[in-house]
Design a protein around this motif. Structure first.
Motif, short mmCIF file in Angstrom:
data_model
loop_
_atom_site.label_atom_id
_atom_site.label_comp_id
_atom_site.label_asym_id
_atom_site.label_seq_id
_atom_site.Cartn_x
_atom_site.Cartn_y
_atom_site.Cartn_z
N MET A 1 0.85 -1.20 0.00
CA MET A 1 0.00 0.00 0.00
C MET A 1 0.88 1.25 0.00
O MET A 1 0.72 2.15 -0.81
N HIS A 2 1.89 1.26 0.91
CA HIS A 2 2.69 2.48 1.06
C HIS A 2 3.52 2.79 -0.19
O HIS A 2 3.94 3.91 -0.38
N ASN A 3 3.76 1.77 -1.03
CA ASN A 3 4.55 2.01 -2.23
C ASN A 3 3.85 2.99 -3.17
O ASN A 3 4.49 3.63 -3.98
N SER A 4 2.53 3.10 -3.07
CA SER A 4 1.79 4.00 -3.96
C SER A 4 1.88 5.45 -3.50
O SER A 4 1.50 6.35 -4.21
N HIS A 5 2.38 5.67 -2.27
CA HIS A 5 2.50 7.05 -1.78
C HIS A 5 3.63 7.78 -2.49
O HIS A 5 4.68 7.19 -2.73
N PRO A 6 3.42 9.05 -2.80
CA PRO A 6 4.55 9.83 -3.32
C PRO A 6 5.63 9.92 -2.25
O PRO A 6 5.33 9.91 -1.06
N ARG A 7 6.88 9.99 -2.68
CA ARG A 7 7.96 10.14 -1.71
C ARG A 7 7.98 11.55 -1.14
O ARG A 7 8.44 11.78 -0.04
N VAL A 8 7.53 12.53 -1.96
CA VAL A 8 7.55 13.93 -1.52
C VAL A 8 6.19 14.57 -1.80
O VAL A 8 5.61 14.38 -2.87
N VAL A 9 5.69 15.30 -0.81
CA VAL A 9 4.48 16.12 -1.00
C VAL A 9 4.90 17.57 -0.85
O VAL A 9 5.41 17.98 0.20
N ALA A 10 4.71 18.36 -1.91
CA ALA A 10 5.01 19.79 -1.86
C ALA A 10 3.73 20.54 -1.54
O ALA A 10 2.72 20.39 -2.23
N VAL A 11 3.76 21.32 -0.46
CA VAL A 11 2.59 22.09 -0.04
C VAL A 11 2.76 23.52 -0.56
O VAL A 11 3.72 24.21 -0.21
N ALA A 12 1.85 23.93 -1.44
CA ALA A 12 1.90 25.27 -2.04
C ALA A 12 0.60 25.99 -1.69
O ALA A 12 -0.42 25.80 -2.35
N LEU A 13 0.63 26.77 -0.62
CA LEU A 13 -0.58 27.47 -0.18
C LEU A 13 -0.84 28.72 -1.00
O LEU A 13 -1.96 29.21 -1.04
N ASN A 14 0.21 29.23 -1.66
CA ASN A 14 0.05 30.50 -2.37
C ASN A 14 0.77 30.47 -3.72
O ASN A 14 1.67 31.27 -3.98
N PRO A 15 0.40 29.51 -4.60
CA PRO A 15 1.09 29.42 -5.89
C PRO A 15 0.79 30.62 -6.77
O PRO A 15 -0.02 31.47 -6.42
N ALA A 16 1.46 30.66 -7.90
CA ALA A 16 1.34 31.83 -8.77
C ALA A 16 1.63 31.44 -10.21
O ALA A 16 2.26 30.43 -10.47
N LEU A 17 1.15 32.26 -11.12
CA LEU A 17 1.64 32.21 -12.50
C LEU A 17 2.68 33.32 -12.62
O LEU A 17 2.43 34.47 -12.24
N ASP A 18 3.87 32.96 -13.08
CA ASP A 18 4.94 33.93 -13.25
C ASP A 18 4.97 34.41 -14.70
O ASP A 18 5.20 33.61 -15.60
N HIS A 19 4.73 35.70 -14.89
CA HIS A 19 4.88 36.31 -16.21
C HIS A 19 6.27 36.94 -16.25
O HIS A 19 6.52 37.90 -15.53
N THR A 20 7.16 36.39 -17.06
CA THR A 20 8.50 36.95 -17.18
C THR A 20 8.59 37.77 -18.46
O THR A 20 8.30 37.27 -19.54
N LEU A 21 8.96 39.02 -18.30
CA LEU A 21 9.14 39.91 -19.45
C LEU A 21 10.62 40.28 -19.54
O LEU A 21 11.21 40.74 -18.56
#
Length: 322
Positions: A1-21
């Protein structure tokens, strides 16, 4: 069962779209003609997940994104095989603008604050987030908590998250700033990755050189409920890796510089990849520095092939502080 778990969970409470000019030379108060524009899915947690996925680490993301511009996030997650466990809110995910001056090499960031919710809605979302994490981590998993908190979120958000993750037998890397970072550090995260400014703010003193940074890191490690390892990114001066046994300086690798955006997040991804591989502090420092170097040659949160990253790691020079 545990093999299906991701090894890393990234928590992003405030993600964004980055517009680079990109402009040839930025002139404030005048009309500037952009040479190029790029839109990248961003926010620290997503950058970390993106780099880990490029290196072949099973990774999931959770937090909150706005429904109205979710498609670009979903495209990235699909392309990289990242498990999307976000909560969807009404409205837009915030948009950050980055102005790159090609002549000076400077990047000017204009960052939006993020979605505003009522306190009850924030509390409810946080409780759902913890419940979701329960189903995603197993003992030995890593959770990366990084980035700013959205407006009105309680200052102890990361602190409570870390305590909860530790109760599940999993590990946490914290990369944040200000009061939320300070509160989170008190919950004994396994690893923290401040930059020099964030560490100075946390300790409450000016840090002029590498020796003073090492001393500050050691002072932090001696506190009760201290983190296990402190990694301090210092831009062109490299990065310091300090635990209770040793203090190492990883020197930067000369590399083609396209964009520094997300270099610290790439370093975080490298630190976590090293933990999963069971590497010691010096090899962790090499791999994390290689992740950052690999990312510097690209726009957006992307790494070259894993073998290229491993080859870069072999080039990293490490010096030790007594």
């Amino acid at each position: 069962m545990h093999n299906s778990h991701p090894r890393v969970v990234a928590v992003a409470l405030n993600p964004a779209l980055d517009h680079t000019l990109e402009v040839d030379q930025l002139r404030l108060g005048e009309v500037n003609r952009a040479v190029r524009m790029q839109v990248d899915v961003g926010g620290k947690g997503i950058n970390v997940a993106s780099c880990l996925a490029d290196f072949g680490v099973a990774t999931a993301v959770t937090g909150q994104i706005g429904r109205d511009n979710a498609a670009q996030f979903e495209t990235l997650f699909h392309a990289k095989g990242i498990d999307n466990r976000f909560f969807y809110l009404d409205g837009l995910t915030r948009i950050n603008t980055k102005l790159v001056d090609k002549r000076s090499g400077d990047t000017t960031d204009i960052n939006m604050p993020g979605p505003t919710l009522e306190p009850e809605a924030i509390q409810a979302l946080f409780e759902r987030l913890l419940a979701r994490i329960d189903g995603m981590v197993s003992p030995g998993s890593w959770v990366v908590a990084s980035g700013s908190l959205p407006p009105q979120w309680p200052v102890d958000t990361y602190q409570r998250l870390i305590t909860h993750v530790h109760s599940l037998g999993a590990h946490v890397l914290l990369d944040a700033s200000g009061a939320a970072f300070s509160a989170g550090v008190g919950a004994a995260p396994d690893i923290i990755k401040p930059n020099r400014t964030e560490l100075a703010e946390l300790i409450g003193q000016t840090l002029t050189d590498a020796n003073s940074v090492v001393a500050a890191a050691r002072e932090l490690l001696a506190r009760p409920n201290a983190p296990g390892t402190v990694v301090v990114s210092m831009g062109g001066d490299g990065a310091l890796f300090v635990n209770r046994k040793e203090a190492l300086l990883a020197h930067p690798i000369p590399t083609e510089l396209i964009s520094t955006v997300g270099a610290g997040d790439a370093m975080v991804a490298g630190i976590v990849a090293a933990q999963i591989a069971g590497l010691g502090l010096s090899d962790c420092a090499r791999l994390a520095t290689a992740f950052a170097a690999g990312k510097l040659a690209r726009l957006g949160p992307h790494l070259p092939a894993p073998d290229t990253v491993r080859a870069l790691a072999q080039m990293v020079h490490i010096s030790s502080f007594s």
